[in-house]
Design a protein around this motif. Structure first.
Motif, mmCIF file in Angstrom:
data_model
loop_
_atom_site.group_PDB
_atom_site.id
_atom_site.type_symbol
_atom_site.label_atom_id
_atom_site.label_comp_id
_atom_site.label_asym_id
_atom_site.label_seq_id
_atom_site.Cartn_x
_atom_site.Cartn_y
_atom_site.Cartn_z
ATOM 1 N N ASP A 34 0.842 -1.197 0.000
ATOM 2 C CA ASP A 34 0.000 0.000 0.000
ATOM 3 C C ASP A 34 0.879 1.249 0.000
ATOM 4 N N VAL A 35 0.262 2.391 -0.217
ATOM 5 C CA VAL A 35 0.944 3.686 -0.148
ATOM 6 C C VAL A 35 0.460 4.427 1.089
ATOM 7 N N TYR A 36 1.192 5.443 1.482
ATOM 8 C CA TYR A 36 0.729 6.295 2.566
ATOM 9 C C TYR A 36 1.013 7.747 2.219
ATOM 10 N N LYS A 37 0.192 8.629 2.730
ATOM 11 C CA LYS A 37 0.333 10.060 2.469
ATOM 12 C C LYS A 37 1.029 10.740 3.642
ATOM 13 N N GLU A 38 1.938 11.627 3.294
ATOM 14 C CA GLU A 38 2.629 12.426 4.296
ATOM 15 C C GLU A 38 2.644 13.862 3.794
ATOM 16 N N GLY A 39 1.743 14.664 4.352
ATOM 17 C CA GLY A 39 1.556 16.010 3.819
ATOM 18 C C GLY A 39 0.924 15.930 2.445
ATOM 19 N N LYS A 40 1.537 16.603 1.482
ATOM 20 C CA LYS A 40 1.014 16.575 0.113
ATOM 21 C C LYS A 40 1.646 15.478 -0.743
ATOM 22 N N SER A 41 2.617 14.773 -0.179
ATOM 23 C CA SER A 41 3.315 13.746 -0.956
ATOM 24 C C SER A 41 2.746 12.359 -0.659
#
Length: 365
Positions: A263-270
């Motif tokens: 899976d992916v994860y979001k950190e701020g806008k990235s």
């Protein structure tokens, strides 16, 4: 018999029947609990303590980022990022013998190694970018003649190719493909079989929202093949997914652990690819699957790196399965390692710790 006496007898019989039923249910429950306990014993967690294994040879030997180890009878082969990427040792003494596999783009040079095997007097290397197998004569290597004796390109290997492994007659591969996840190609170059299934289905629908360009990175996998058992095993380097492939009929068994799908994860806008670190290595030995797992939180690792702290590389959990995917045992190591192999004759794992100057460690089990 008076009616009230009849009712009392019936009530008494009913009570006896209910009591017997309750006892039977209690008995069955105890049986299931005992069976469950016995099953749990088969897959109990065992803590293993490492013992350093010192290699001998040139005093100046320093290897850059060792990443994979395999044992072939009396030889141990270590993959590194040195100019010559494979280091060969006499086993079990770990006496250094030679290096081979020069990095580069020139004639006879290779850019990266997906897999390597020793068959008799031949060392074979699968070079990923060119989809070629480089073969070397061990006698020539030990005589300092390190040019490959043959190079064969395999057009039957498709893109996006994630990982390969091979035996003397077949090459197995996994892909980041929604159409065909797994393939078998003959060493003579002909395509033998392609699977009719793609990546493991995500029933939650989360993967449907992930851009397709992320898939090759998300589903990057380590792969092992055992020709005697006719089985290949893939384990995702992100997330917690193991796939067991039957090479003869191309069927697949899936094991999705607590870490879930890549899976992916979001950190701020990235958006960062990979929520957790998955498997660092997988091998098949004596009809058992050994999968080296991490489960580290990648967001937390990023935070530690930004704050200047060291983050260990590797996993410290070894899950052992049979060839149909039943969990047999789980070992917790006292240090993270990035690759391992099994020496059944000595009942030990041989592993490498890329963060240690010593490199080689053993774990008795």
């Amino acid at each position: 018999m008076p009616s009230d006496e009849y009712e009392r007898v019936q009530g008494s019989d009913l009570f006896a029947i209910m009591s017997r039923s309750s006892l039977l249910c209690l008995y069955m429950l105890l049986v299931f609990l005992v069976i469950g306990c016995r099953s749990g014993q088969e897959s109990k967690v065992t803590n293993l303590v490492s013992e350093p294994m010192h290699f001998t040879g040139e005093d100046s030997l320093l290897f850059r980022f060792p990443s994979k180890i395999r044992i072939f009878d009396s030889l141990a082969v270590l993959q590194t990022r040195d100019d010559e990427m494979l280091q060969i040792f006499k086993y079990p003494e770990f006496e250094y013998l030679a290096s081979v596999g020069r990095r580069g783009r020139g004639a006879g040079e290779i850019l990266g190694i997906s897999a390597f095997e020793v068959f008799g007097d031949t060392l074979s290397i699968m070079e990923m970018s060119s989809k070629s197998i480089y073969s070397y004569c061990l006698r020539d290597i030990f005589d300092s003649n390190k040019a490959p004796s043959s190079i064969r390109r395999y057009e039957g290997l498709r893109d996006p190719l994630l990982s390969c492994d091979f035996g003397e007659s077949e090459i197995v591969s996994v892909y980041a493909s929604s159409d065909s996840r797994f393939s078998v190609v003959s060493r003579d170059g002909s395509v033998l079989r392609n699977s009719s299934y793609g990546l493991v289905e995500d029933k939650s629908g989360v993967s449907d929202k992930i851009p397709s360009e992320y898939l090759p990175t998300l589903w990057q996998s380590v792969l092992a093949y055992d020709a005697d058992d006719g089985v290949a095993v893939s384990a995702t380097m992100l997330g917690d997914v193991i796939e067991i492939f039957d090479v003869s009929d191309m069927s697949r068994r899936e094991i999705i652990g607590p870490g879930g799908l890549p899976d992916v994860y979001k950190e701020g806008k990235s958006v960062s690819v990979g929520r957790i670190d998955g498997y660092f290595d997988v091998i098949i030995d004596d009809s058992r699957i050994y999968a080296l797992y991490s489960g580290a939180d990648r967001k937390e690792q990023s935070r530690l790196i930004r704050s200047g702290e060291d983050v260990p590389y590797g996993g410290n959990v070894v899950r052992v399965y049979d060839l149909v995917g039943a969990l047999l045992a789980e070992y917790h190591l006292d240090r993270p390692v990035c690759s391992l192999c099994i020496d059944s004759s000595l009942s030990r794992m041989v592993a490498i710790d890329s963060d240690s100057d010593n490199i080689f460690y053993s774990f008795k089990f």
